[in-house]
Design a protein around this motif. Structure first.
Motif, PDB file in Angstrom:
ATOM      1  N   SER A 149       7.477  13.022  -5.136  1.00 13.59           N
ATOM      2  CA  SER A 149       7.377  11.525  -4.826  1.00 13.59           C
ATOM      3  C   SER A 149       5.946  11.392  -3.841  1.00 13.59           C
ATOM      4  N   VAL A 150       5.252  10.268  -4.386  1.00 12.93           N
ATOM      5  CA  VAL A 150       3.966  10.132  -3.739  1.00 12.93           C
ATOM      6  C   VAL A 150       4.123   8.440  -3.205  1.00 12.93           C
ATOM      7  N   LEU A 151       3.124   8.273  -2.347  1.00 17.53           N
ATOM      8  CA  LEU A 151       2.851   6.668  -2.280  1.00 17.53           C
ATOM      9  C   LEU A 151       1.677   6.272  -2.724  1.00 17.53           C
ATOM     10  N   ARG A 152       1.567   5.176  -3.493  1.00 17.19           N
ATOM     11  CA  ARG A 152       0.398   4.567  -4.119  1.00 17.19           C
ATOM     12  C   ARG A 152       0.304   3.256  -3.872  1.00 17.19           C
ATOM     13  N   PRO A 153      -0.979   2.431  -3.961  1.00 17.33           N
ATOM     14  CA  PRO A 153      -1.031   1.139  -3.749  1.00 17.33           C
ATOM     15  C   PRO A 153      -0.496   0.151  -5.028  1.00 17.33           C
ATOM     16  N   LEU A 154      -0.036  -0.901  -4.798  1.00 16.78           N
ATOM     17  CA  LEU A 154       0.665  -1.739  -5.868  1.00 16.78           C
ATOM     18  C   LEU A 154      -0.405  -3.121  -5.822  1.00 16.78           C
ATOM     19  N   ASP A 181       0.886  -1.272  -0.030  1.00 21.15           N
ATOM     20  CA  ASP A 181       0.056  -0.148   0.138  1.00 21.15           C
ATOM     21  C   ASP A 181       0.710   1.137  -0.092  1.00 21.15           C
ATOM     22  N   ASP A 182       2.150   1.176  -0.095  1.00 23.07           N
ATOM     23  CA  ASP A 182       3.162   2.355   0.096  1.00 23.07           C
ATOM     24  C   ASP A 182       4.167   2.345  -0.952  1.00 23.07           C
ATOM     25  N   VAL A 183       3.981   1.988  -2.384  1.00 24.93           N
ATOM     26  CA  VAL A 183       4.731   2.191  -3.286  1.00 24.93           C
ATOM     27  C   VAL A 183       5.208   3.735  -3.684  1.00 24.93           C
ATOM     28  N   LYS A 184       6.543   4.038  -3.553  1.00 27.74           N
ATOM     29  CA  LYS A 184       7.153   5.238  -3.841  1.00 27.74           C
ATOM     30  C   LYS A 184       7.275   5.650  -5.185  1.00 27.74           C
ATOM     31  N   ILE A 185       6.394   6.561  -5.744  1.00 27.34           N
ATOM     32  CA  ILE A 185       6.516   6.735  -7.240  1.00 27.34           C
ATOM     33  C   ILE A 185       6.777   8.317  -7.290  1.00 27.34           C
ATOM     34  N   THR A 186       7.675   8.641  -8.386  1.00 22.76           N
ATOM     35  CA  THR A 186       7.971   9.939  -8.647  1.00 22.76           C
ATOM     36  C   THR A 186       7.042  10.395  -9.823  1.00 22.76           C
ATOM     37  N   VAL A 187       6.128  11.262  -9.787  1.00 24.38           N
ATOM     38  CA  VAL A 187       5.178  11.752 -10.693  1.00 24.38           C
ATOM     39  C   VAL A 187       5.663  12.970 -11.747  1.00 24.38           C
ATOM     40  N   ALA A 188       5.189  13.278 -12.681  1.00 22.99           N
ATOM     41  CA  ALA A 188       5.766  14.476 -13.568  1.00 22.99           C
ATOM     42  C   ALA A 188       6.315  15.512 -13.302  1.00 22.99           C
ATOM     43  N   ASP A 189       5.579  15.927 -12.228  1.00 19.39           N
ATOM     44  CA  ASP A 189       6.108  17.254 -11.546  1.00 19.39           C
ATOM     45  C   ASP A 189       7.270  17.079 -10.658  1.00 19.39           C
ATOM     46  N   GLY A 190       7.760  15.939 -10.447  1.00 16.89           N
ATOM     47  CA  GLY A 190       8.988  15.555  -9.672  1.00 16.89           C
ATOM     48  C   GLY A 190       8.602  15.124  -8.149  1.00 16.89           C
ATOM     49  N   ASN A 206      -0.439 -12.001 -13.431  1.00 18.62           N
ATOM     50  CA  ASN A 206       0.243 -11.841 -12.241  1.00 18.62           C
ATOM     51  C   ASN A 206       1.144 -10.522 -12.258  1.00 18.62           C
ATOM     52  N   HIS A 207       1.048  -9.617 -13.033  1.00 21.77           N
ATOM     53  CA  HIS A 207       1.886  -8.520 -13.246  1.00 21.77           C
ATOM     54  C   HIS A 207       1.421  -7.262 -12.138  1.00 21.77           C
ATOM     55  N   PRO A 208       2.511  -6.708 -11.537  1.00 21.89           N
ATOM     56  CA  PRO A 208       2.342  -5.777 -10.694  1.00 21.89           C
ATOM     57  C   PRO A 208       1.907  -4.270 -11.367  1.00 21.89           C
ATOM     58  N   VAL A 209       0.843  -3.624 -10.877  1.00 27.02           N
ATOM     59  CA  VAL A 209       0.229  -2.449 -11.401  1.00 27.02           C
ATOM     60  C   VAL A 209       0.064  -1.570 -10.356  1.00 27.02           C
ATOM     61  N   VAL A 210       0.353  -0.372 -10.748  1.00 25.79           N
ATOM     62  CA  VAL A 210       0.245   0.686  -9.423  1.00 25.79           C
ATOM     63  C   VAL A 210      -1.118   1.395  -9.755  1.00 25.79           C
ATOM     64  N   SER A 211      -1.967   1.600  -9.066  1.00 26.08           N
ATOM     65  CA  SER A 211      -3.050   2.455  -9.010  1.00 26.08           C
ATOM     66  C   SER A 211      -2.997   3.743  -8.783  1.00 26.08           C
ATOM     67  N   ILE A 212      -3.837   4.575  -9.609  1.00 27.55           N
ATOM     68  CA  ILE A 212      -3.590   6.100  -9.384  1.00 27.55           C
ATOM     69  C   ILE A 212      -5.231   6.802  -9.678  1.00 27.55           C
TER      70      ILE A 212
END
Length: 133
Positions: A81-86, A70-79, A100-106
């Motif tokens: 960092s946010v946490l999102r579920p995987l 529930d806490d995958v760190k991603i960097t969004v287009a504006d730079g 069974n491919h990992p996907v991040v939800s936004i």
């Protein structure tokens, strides 16, 4: 990757008939996303600038996808960092399947974004001048 497939500037979500606009023609195709017998077909943009594959959060919820973090760190287009579920899901498009491919939800996404985590598994040619992939 099989092909060639034409670039598109719009796509329609089959279940809702909602139209998604991508602006300029882009590598867009329909993806079947499924898990545990539930499935939905939704447009996807192939994005070689994205490191991961992203899905709309509403799809993760409606298909009852299995969350693996529930806490995958991603960097969004504006730079930022946010946490999102995987989650994990089965993805099928262009005659290819990824189980069974990992996907991040936004929450803000309307379409799927296919990133390098999938694109780098196959020979992928994005032919801008010919508007095909």
């Amino acid at each position: 990757m099989p092909g060639p497939f034409p670039y598109q500037s719009t796509a329609t979500v089959p279940t809702s008939r909602a139209e998604i606009k991508f602006g300029r023609p882009a590598p867009v195709c329909d993806v079947t996303i499924s898990s545990r017998g539930n499935l939905e077909v939704i447009p996807a943009l192939l994005d070689s600038g994205a490191s991961r594959t992203f899905i709309p959060h509403r799809i993760a919820v409606s298909l009852n996808l299995r969350m693996i973090r529930d806490d995958v760190k991603i960097t969004v287009a504006d730079g930022r960092s946010v946490l999102r579920p995987l989650f994990v899901a089965d993805l099928t498009f262009a005659g290819l399947s990824f189980r069974n491919h990992p996907v991040v939800s936004i929450a803000e996404r309307e379409s799927i974004l296919i990133g390098r985590d999938i694109l780098n598994l196959k020979l992928t040619t994005l032919d801008g001048p010919q508007l095909q992939f």
